[in-house]
Design an enzyme around this catalytic site. Structure first.
Site, PDB file in Angstrom:
ATOM      1  N   PRO A  65      37.365 -16.432  19.610  1.00  0.00           N
ATOM      2  CA  PRO A  65      38.348 -15.746  19.632  1.00  0.00           C
ATOM      3  C   PRO A  65      39.755 -16.150  19.332  1.00  0.00           C
ATOM      4  O   PRO A  65      39.849 -17.848  19.687  1.00  0.00           O
ATOM      5  CB  PRO A  65      38.332 -15.194  21.099  1.00  0.00           C
ATOM      6  CG  PRO A  65      37.648 -16.217  21.958  1.00  0.00           C
ATOM      7  CD  PRO A  65      36.381 -16.940  20.786  1.00  0.00           C
ATOM      8  N   HIS A  66      40.603 -15.754  18.859  1.00  0.00           N
ATOM      9  CA  HIS A  66      41.991 -16.574  18.396  1.00  0.00           C
ATOM     10  C   HIS A  66      43.071 -15.475  18.740  1.00  0.00           C
ATOM     11  O   HIS A  66      42.914 -14.374  18.461  1.00  0.00           O
ATOM     12  CB  HIS A  66      41.736 -17.295  16.992  1.00  0.00           C
ATOM     13  CG  HIS A  66      41.415 -16.272  16.203  1.00  0.00           C
ATOM     14  ND1 HIS A  66      39.896 -16.070  15.951  1.00  0.00           N
ATOM     15  CD2 HIS A  66      41.835 -15.727  15.101  1.00  0.00           C
ATOM     16  CE1 HIS A  66      39.824 -15.133  15.046  1.00  0.00           C
ATOM     17  NE2 HIS A  66      41.184 -14.816  14.380  1.00  0.00           N
TER      18      HIS A  66
END
Length: 154
Positions: A65-66
């Site tokens: 995730p980013h």
């Protein structure tokens, strides 16, 4: 750029059980707050907003995730090892137990992409993932993630 410049030892945690992706993002927000002073709520909101565009579970039990955040000036990371894997809607439909999140400045551009590529390369390394899964000490996990891995010829 190397992972030791992105990931602080304080931003590496082992979590026994996570019941949902939302709870996982809350845990990541808390780690980002504790390790880098980021707003936990802003981090959670940004991760959920990015995830709504498509799942960041890249397969083989790994999620990346980013998100981009206001108020930070460099790319930072948080790593969680989940002892009981979580359904993450990954591309291979396998549950996730290794999560490396990145938080980047809103205007980071290429720097964010370079960091994401570095994390992706590291987490695609089967040997690294095997070592991560075999250890539960956060300091050891940080050492595994930040050791320099020689580049292999294509």
């Amino acid at each position: 750029m190397d992972l030791s410049s992105i990931l602080k030892p304080e931003a590496v945690k082992v979590i026994a059980n996570v019941t949902s992706k939302k709870r996982l993002f809350q845990d990541l927000g808390e780690v980002a707050c504790a390790g880098y002073g980021l707003s936990a709520n802003d981090a959670v909101d940004a991760l959920q907003e990015r995830e709504s565009l498509g799942p960041t579970g890249v397969g083989h039990g790994v999620a990346l995730p980013h998100a981009r955040l206001d108020g930070i000036d460099t790319v930072v990371g948080a790593f969680l090892k989940i002892e009981r894997p979580l359904d993450f809607e990954s591309v291979d439909r396998q549950p996730v137990d290794l999560v490396f999140a990145l938080f980047a400045p809103v205007d980071s551009g290429v720097e964010h992409l370079k960091a994401l590529a570095l994390v992706s390369r590291t987490m695609r390394n089967a040997e690294v993932c095997e070592k991560l899964r075999a250890n539960s000490d956060p300091a050891t996990l940080h050492a595994i993630l930040t050791e320099q891995i020689p580049a292999r010829a294509a």
